[in-house]
Design a protein around this motif. Sequence first.
Motif, short mmCIF file in Angstrom:
data_model
loop_
_atom_site.label_atom_id
_atom_site.label_comp_id
_atom_site.label_asym_id
_atom_site.label_seq_id
_atom_site.Cartn_x
_atom_site.Cartn_y
_atom_site.Cartn_z
N ARG A 1 -23.73 -30.36 0.65
CA ARG A 1 -23.86 -28.70 -0.61
C ARG A 1 -23.81 -27.24 0.37
N ILE A 2 -23.64 -27.64 1.86
CA ILE A 2 -23.59 -26.32 2.66
C ILE A 2 -22.05 -25.94 3.02
N LYS A 3 -21.34 -27.59 2.88
CA LYS A 3 -20.01 -27.09 3.02
C LYS A 3 -18.79 -26.41 2.75
N LEU B 1 -20.20 -23.61 2.41
CA LEU B 1 -19.88 -21.69 2.69
C LEU B 1 -19.62 -21.39 3.84
N ILE B 2 -18.60 -22.69 4.69
CA ILE B 2 -18.52 -22.34 6.29
C ILE B 2 -17.25 -22.34 6.04
#
Length: 423
Positions: free
Chosen positions: A392-394, A396-397
């Motif tokens: 899910r946060i991939k 954002l990086i």
Amino acid sequence: MKCIVFVVLYVGLISNAYAKGLWQRIEVGANTSEAKAIAIDTHNDKILYSGFQEGLYKTTDGGKTWELLAAGLLSKVNFLYLDARDSNILYAATQNGLFRSNDAGENWQKIFVGKDVQERDIVSIALCEEAPKSIFIATGNGIFFSTVNRIQWQKVGGALLDARISSIAVNPTQGDELFVASSKGLFKTENRLGSYEKLHSGFNVESEDSATGIDSSEEEISPQEDFFRHLTIEEKEAARLYAGTSEGVFFSLDAGKSWKKKILSGLFDERVRYIALTADAPANSAKRIFLATQNGVFACNQDSCEQLYGGQEFQQCNQLAQDAHNNLYLAADRGLFRISLENETAQEIKVEEIRKTKADTHEPGIQEIQQEAIKYAEVYPEKIINWRKQARIKALIPVLTLDYDKTVTTALGATYDRVQVGP
């Protein structure tokens, strides 16, 4: 080697239990297509009702001949409900409202209309038998209820006011206690939906207590495909509930307070649309469940499932019903089907004998083998949860790429007066 032999033999016997039976298509009407619902008269199982897109049909001879009921009035039937105390009273939930017959389908009255398309689309019905006897209907836009004798509809407020409702189940031992599966999660009430509590959100389903502190923005579910699809309660053990979901079968042993996913080997399609429990399980045997999925029907015993595939002509399965003569009926995308389970009981007794022999020889059970397989493959539930969180946060990086070329070349001029090194 003993473990392997036992597993193959155990699964093989379950498979053979159904291999002798084949699904038989029941010819209902010349123009019928998808069957959505089926109801069997508990007082006379030769009387069946089946709902199709084209209309509602009835048989009084176990499916040999069928009669079209209320031609031109009833169509697009989603769900059928026979009054347990008076089988002459039949409710038909359709995409165009709710209809009731008090004379076994001869005459019909439309008792609910709805103000828009969503409210008219009724998918489930439940009756509270305790006085005042009341009916609850699940629609595409909330729940409505009324007393049976005097029809005056009221809409349930609160969180369920505008929710898509997929299933309603009444506690067989406490008539005022209802369970509701909706697009907003799973709910329970003890006062006929005067107020209710949320039991499960339907998100982050790996957690048993996922109804607490859940941000619905963490997961996304298709607006047309809700997580919870069907609820059923055991007749003799009302604290045991089953929920058919888009990700398998969940169960509760404490009247819905906590939920766990049921790990079922052999269930290769977990998009469960309907759950049917066997009426009477053999002595010393766990209750079996039948699952209607989007890719066939599965018979499950404890932790193992086997697909009932013989003679299969269908794919999407909508509803199941079992009669007193061990026949299982299926309403599916290609019509109405039936399979005989006559050979199942004898085969299950053999399986139970093998299970006892296995216990005496200290051989591991199916669940033990599954747990060891999970350890070997390192696919613990906690690890899967972390994978999903990371996914899910991939986005954002930022993605960084580092490269270094180690190649070195040397070139000498023809007169040996210069040297080139590169790159």
